[in-house]
Design a protein around this motif. Structure first.
Motif, PDB file in Angstrom:
ATOM      1  N   VAL A  19       8.871  35.915  17.403  1.00 17.52           N
ATOM      2  CA  VAL A  19       8.128  36.149  18.638  1.00 17.52           C
ATOM      3  C   VAL A  19       7.532  34.829  19.091  1.00 17.52           C
ATOM      4  CG1 VAL A  19       7.598  38.554  18.063  1.00 17.52           C
ATOM      5  CG2 VAL A  19       6.003  36.762  17.391  1.00 17.52           C
ATOM      6  N   GLU A  20       7.148  34.797  20.342  1.00 16.60           N
ATOM      7  CA  GLU A  20       6.549  33.586  20.887  1.00 16.60           C
ATOM      8  C   GLU A  20       5.271  33.259  20.128  1.00 16.60           C
ATOM      9  OE1 GLU A  20       5.960  34.099  25.032  1.00 16.60           O
ATOM     10  OE2 GLU A  20       8.072  34.483  25.469  1.00 16.60           O
ATOM     11  N   GLY A  21       5.020  31.968  19.965  1.00 14.49           N
ATOM     12  CA  GLY A  21       3.786  31.603  19.268  1.00 14.49           C
ATOM     13  C   GLY A  21       3.794  30.236  18.628  1.00 14.49           C
ATOM     14  N   PRO A  22       4.799  29.838  17.823  1.00 13.01           N
ATOM     15  CA  PRO A  22       5.878  30.692  17.320  1.00 13.01           C
ATOM     16  C   PRO A  22       5.419  31.471  16.088  1.00 13.01           C
ATOM     17  CG  PRO A  22       6.171  28.481  16.503  1.00 13.01           C
ATOM     18  CD  PRO A  22       4.928  28.452  17.355  1.00 13.01           C
ATOM     19  N   ALA A  23       6.074  32.567  15.843  1.00  7.56           N
ATOM     20  CA  ALA A  23       5.732  33.389  14.688  1.00  7.56           C
ATOM     21  C   ALA A  23       6.951  34.197  14.263  1.00  7.56           C
ATOM     22  CB  ALA A  23       4.570  34.325  15.012  1.00  7.56           C
ATOM     23  N   ALA A  24       6.928  34.624  13.030  1.00  4.94           N
ATOM     24  CA  ALA A  24       7.956  35.518  12.515  1.00  4.94           C
ATOM     25  C   ALA A  24       7.277  36.780  11.997  1.00  4.94           C
ATOM     26  CB  ALA A  24       8.740  34.846  11.387  1.00  4.94           C
ATOM     27  N   ILE A  25       7.826  37.917  12.385  1.00  3.32           N
ATOM     28  CA  ILE A  25       7.355  39.197  11.866  1.00  3.32           C
ATOM     29  C   ILE A  25       8.428  39.706  10.916  1.00  3.32           C
ATOM     30  CG2 ILE A  25       6.494  41.492  12.423  1.00  3.32           C
ATOM     31  CD1 ILE A  25       4.926  39.166  13.716  1.00  3.32           C
ATOM     32  N   VAL A  26       8.032  39.962   9.679  1.00  9.66           N
ATOM     33  CA  VAL A  26       8.985  40.453   8.689  1.00  9.66           C
ATOM     34  C   VAL A  26       8.573  41.853   8.284  1.00  9.66           C
ATOM     35  CG1 VAL A  26      10.146  40.022   6.519  1.00  9.66           C
ATOM     36  CG2 VAL A  26       9.309  38.098   7.869  1.00  9.66           C
ATOM     37  N   GLY A  27       9.438  42.823   8.542  1.00 12.69           N
ATOM     38  CA  GLY A  27       9.177  44.206   8.199  1.00 12.69           C
ATOM     39  C   GLY A  27       9.979  44.629   6.983  1.00 12.69           C
ATOM     40  N   MET A  28       9.375  45.493   6.180  1.00 14.55           N
ATOM     41  CA  MET A  28      10.017  45.995   4.974  1.00 14.55           C
ATOM     42  C   MET A  28       9.889  47.503   4.906  1.00 14.55           C
ATOM     43  SD  MET A  28       8.749  45.461   1.020  1.00 14.55           S
ATOM     44  CE  MET A  28       7.227  46.377   1.352  1.00 14.55           C
ATOM     45  N   GLY A  29      10.977  48.180   4.603  1.00 19.03           N
ATOM     46  CA  GLY A  29      10.934  49.608   4.301  1.00 19.03           C
ATOM     47  C   GLY A  29      11.472  49.807   2.902  1.00 19.03           C
ATOM     48  N   LEU A  30      10.629  50.221   1.967  1.00 19.23           N
ATOM     49  CA  LEU A  30      10.994  50.383   0.564  1.00 19.23           C
ATOM     50  C   LEU A  30      10.738  51.826   0.140  1.00 19.23           C
ATOM     51  CD1 LEU A  30      11.614  49.401  -2.366  1.00 19.23           C
ATOM     52  CD2 LEU A  30       9.240  48.635  -2.491  1.00 19.23           C
ATOM     53  N   ASN A  31      11.797  52.538  -0.218  1.00 22.27           N
ATOM     54  CA  ASN A  31      11.662  53.928  -0.637  1.00 22.27           C
ATOM     55  C   ASN A  31      11.049  54.002  -2.038  1.00 22.27           C
ATOM     56  OD1 ASN A  31      12.900  55.002   1.708  1.00 22.27           O
ATOM     57  ND2 ASN A  31      14.920  54.628   0.835  1.00 22.27           N
ATOM     58  N   VAL A  32       9.972  54.769  -2.161  1.00 21.21           N
ATOM     59  CA  VAL A  32       9.273  54.862  -3.443  1.00 21.21           C
ATOM     60  C   VAL A  32       9.437  56.255  -4.059  1.00 21.21           C
ATOM     61  CG1 VAL A  32       7.067  54.602  -4.638  1.00 21.21           C
ATOM     62  CG2 VAL A  32       7.632  53.088  -2.736  1.00 21.21           C
ATOM     63  N   THR A  33       8.961  57.303  -3.373  1.00 21.22           N
ATOM     64  CA  THR A  33       9.035  58.645  -3.950  1.00 21.22           C
ATOM     65  C   THR A  33       9.977  59.556  -3.169  1.00 21.22           C
ATOM     66  OG1 THR A  33       7.100  59.413  -2.693  1.00 21.22           O
ATOM     67  CG2 THR A  33       6.702  58.477  -4.899  1.00 21.22           C
ATOM     68  N   LEU A  34      10.855  58.986  -2.373  1.00 21.40           N
ATOM     69  CA  LEU A  34      11.830  59.775  -1.621  1.00 21.40           C
ATOM     70  C   LEU A  34      12.636  60.637  -2.584  1.00 21.40           C
ATOM     71  CD1 LEU A  34      12.951  59.853   1.420  1.00 21.40           C
ATOM     72  CD2 LEU A  34      14.836  58.491   0.502  1.00 21.40           C
ATOM     73  N   ARG A  35      12.741  61.940  -2.279  1.00 20.56           N
ATOM     74  CA  ARG A  35      13.501  62.856  -3.123  1.00 20.56           C
ATOM     75  C   ARG A  35      14.942  62.968  -2.631  1.00 20.56           C
ATOM     76  NH1 ARG A  35       8.127  65.381  -3.066  1.00 20.56           N
ATOM     77  NH2 ARG A  35       8.585  66.500  -1.144  1.00 20.56           N
ATOM     78  N   ALA A  36      15.804  63.504  -3.486  1.00 22.11           N
ATOM     79  CA  ALA A  36      17.232  63.572  -3.157  1.00 22.11           C
ATOM     80  C   ALA A  36      17.478  64.347  -1.877  1.00 22.11           C
ATOM     81  CB  ALA A  36      18.007  64.183  -4.314  1.00 22.11           C
ATOM     82  N   ASP A  37      16.725  65.437  -1.669  1.00 20.14           N
ATOM     83  CA  ASP A  37      16.952  66.264  -0.479  1.00 20.14           C
ATOM     84  C   ASP A  37      16.328  65.665   0.780  1.00 20.14           C
ATOM     85  OD1 ASP A  37      14.309  66.682  -1.170  1.00 20.14           O
ATOM     86  OD2 ASP A  37      14.374  68.857  -0.935  1.00 20.14           O
ATOM     87  N   GLU A  38      15.618  64.537   0.645  1.00 16.04           N
ATOM     88  CA  GLU A  38      14.994  63.884   1.788  1.00 16.04           C
ATOM     89  C   GLU A  38      15.752  62.631   2.225  1.00 16.04           C
ATOM     90  OE1 GLU A  38      10.283  64.894   0.867  1.00 16.04           O
ATOM     91  OE2 GLU A  38      11.233  63.169  -0.123  1.00 16.04           O
ATOM     92  N   ARG A  39      16.795  62.276   1.504  1.00 12.96           N
ATOM     93  CA  ARG A  39      17.511  61.038   1.816  1.00 12.96           C
ATOM     94  C   ARG A  39      18.165  61.113   3.189  1.00 12.96           C
ATOM     95  NH1 ARG A  39      21.655  60.410  -2.940  1.00 12.96           N
ATOM     96  NH2 ARG A  39      21.844  62.635  -2.436  1.00 12.96           N
ATOM     97  N   PRO A  40      18.008  60.060   4.016  1.00  8.71           N
ATOM     98  CA  PRO A  40      18.648  60.047   5.330  1.00  8.71           C
ATOM     99  C   PRO A  40      20.152  59.825   5.242  1.00  8.71           C
ATOM    100  CG  PRO A  40      17.555  57.961   4.928  1.00  8.71           C
ATOM    101  CD  PRO A  40      17.180  58.870   3.785  1.00  8.71           C
ATOM    102  N   HIS A  41      20.606  59.362   4.080  1.00  8.67           N
ATOM    103  CA  HIS A  41      22.024  59.063   3.871  1.00  8.67           C
ATOM    104  C   HIS A  41      22.305  59.182   2.376  1.00  8.67           C
ATOM    105  CE1 HIS A  41      25.737  56.704   3.553  1.00  8.67           C
ATOM    106  NE2 HIS A  41      25.924  56.969   4.835  1.00  8.67           N
ATOM    107  N   PRO A  42      23.491  59.655   1.980  1.00 10.37           N
ATOM    108  CA  PRO A  42      23.780  59.803   0.549  1.00 10.37           C
ATOM    109  C   PRO A  42      23.667  58.504  -0.239  1.00 10.37           C
ATOM    110  CG  PRO A  42      25.414  60.983   1.858  1.00 10.37           C
ATOM    111  CD  PRO A  42      24.586  60.198   2.820  1.00 10.37           C
ATOM    112  N   ALA A  43      23.819  57.360   0.442  1.00  6.97           N
ATOM    113  CA  ALA A  43      23.740  56.067  -0.245  1.00  6.97           C
ATOM    114  C   ALA A  43      22.308  55.559  -0.391  1.00  6.97           C
ATOM    115  CB  ALA A  43      24.570  55.022   0.489  1.00  6.97           C
ATOM    116  N   ALA A  44      21.337  56.290   0.118  1.00  2.90           N
ATOM    117  CA  ALA A  44      19.934  55.880  -0.008  1.00  2.90           C
ATOM    118  C   ALA A  44      19.407  56.271  -1.383  1.00  2.90           C
ATOM    119  CB  ALA A  44      19.087  56.530   1.076  1.00  2.90           C
TER     120      ALA A  44
END
Length: 267
Positions: A142-167
């Motif tokens: 983003v302008e500034g300059p700056a970098a925004i780094v986002g992370m999504g880390l699955n911790v307690t996601l259950r098998a029936d909640e997976r958005p994809h079988p490879a998750a």
């Protein structure tokens, strides 16, 4: 929405006590009950002049984004949905793309240590266990300059909640801990150490490359890559160049790829 007793909320006060130290990288940490996107929150903060080191983490994201415009949605309190604001102004702009690789390396290293799972990095910036996706990283400038780094880390996601079988998630992989405070603290500490070393070296890829290659699930594998223009390329991932591009040996010679969606092929 937030009544799952098996998924306690993040303790903001405790996280701040652990991570916000005088002279340290992290300067502010906020836990949001719900937000469309932690990256969007910090992008707005960056444009308003916020300093480096701001951390935003959410219990739930209604419009989380992954690479290539994909959505990233998980049940409340089942994941770590965290963004950080960085301003590596001492690093030449051409080396900023290494940030995505640096963050995925920090995540993999931290969960290997505290959760005791065999996490690996997939180019450009996913974290896998075998070929199951544990975490994804999204880097935005983003302008500034700056970098925004986002992370999504699955911790307690259950098998029936997976958005994809490879998750997958730390819980599904039998991790030594699924305490989100413990995991987030480890990730942010690892990231701070690696980031500060990289900035001190003015973005020298040699600070990242050996460890990244050592934990790479991609290098040495046959791959199929969907390129940004929709075309496909197949070959063997041979390594990374000094710009962080993936080197792929194809029937027509070696290609250096700056972006693409990689599928690991079975040998």
């Amino acid at each position: 929405m937030f009544g799952d007793l098996e998924r306690p909320p993040l303790d903001e006060k405790f996280l701040r006590a652990r991570l916000l130290r005088p002279g340290g990288l992290w300067t502010q940490l906020d836990v949001l009950a719900e937000t469309p996107s932690t990256n969007a929150v910090l992008a707005a903060a960056a444009r308003a002049g916020a300093p480096e080191g701001v951390v935003a983490t959410a219990e739930y994201q209604s419009s989380g984004r992954g690479r290539l415009g994909r959505t990233w949605t998980t049940p409340p309190r089942s994941a770590l949905l965290t963004s950080v604001l960085l301003r590596p102004t001492a690093v030449p702009a051409a080396r900023w793309p290494w940030l995505g690789l640096l963050v995925s390396l920090a995540v993999a290293s931290a969960v290997r240590r505290v959760a005791e799972v065999p996490a690996l990095v997939k180019w450009p910036n996913d974290v896998l266990i075998e070929d199951r996706k544990l975490a994804g990283i999204l880097l935005e400038r983003v302008e500034g300059p700056a970098a925004i780094v986002g992370m999504g880390l699955n911790v307690t996601l259950r098998a029936d909640e997976r958005p994809h079988p490879a998750a997958t998630s730390l819980a599904l992989e039998g991790a030594a801990t699924t305490d989100r405070v413990t995991v987030l603290s480890a990730v942010l500490r690892e990231l701070a150490t690696r980031y500060q070393e990289w900035v001190a070296a003015e973005g020298d890829p040699a600070v990242i490359l050996p460890d990244y290659q050592g934990l790479s699930a991609t290098i040495g594998r046959p791959v199929r890559v969907e390129l940004p223009d929709g075309k496909f390329l197949e070959g063997k991932a041979a390594g990374l160049d000094t710009d962080g591009r993936l080197l792929v040996d194809t029937a027509d010679g070696q290609r250096a790829l700056a972006a693409g969606d990689v599928t690991h092929l079975r040998t």
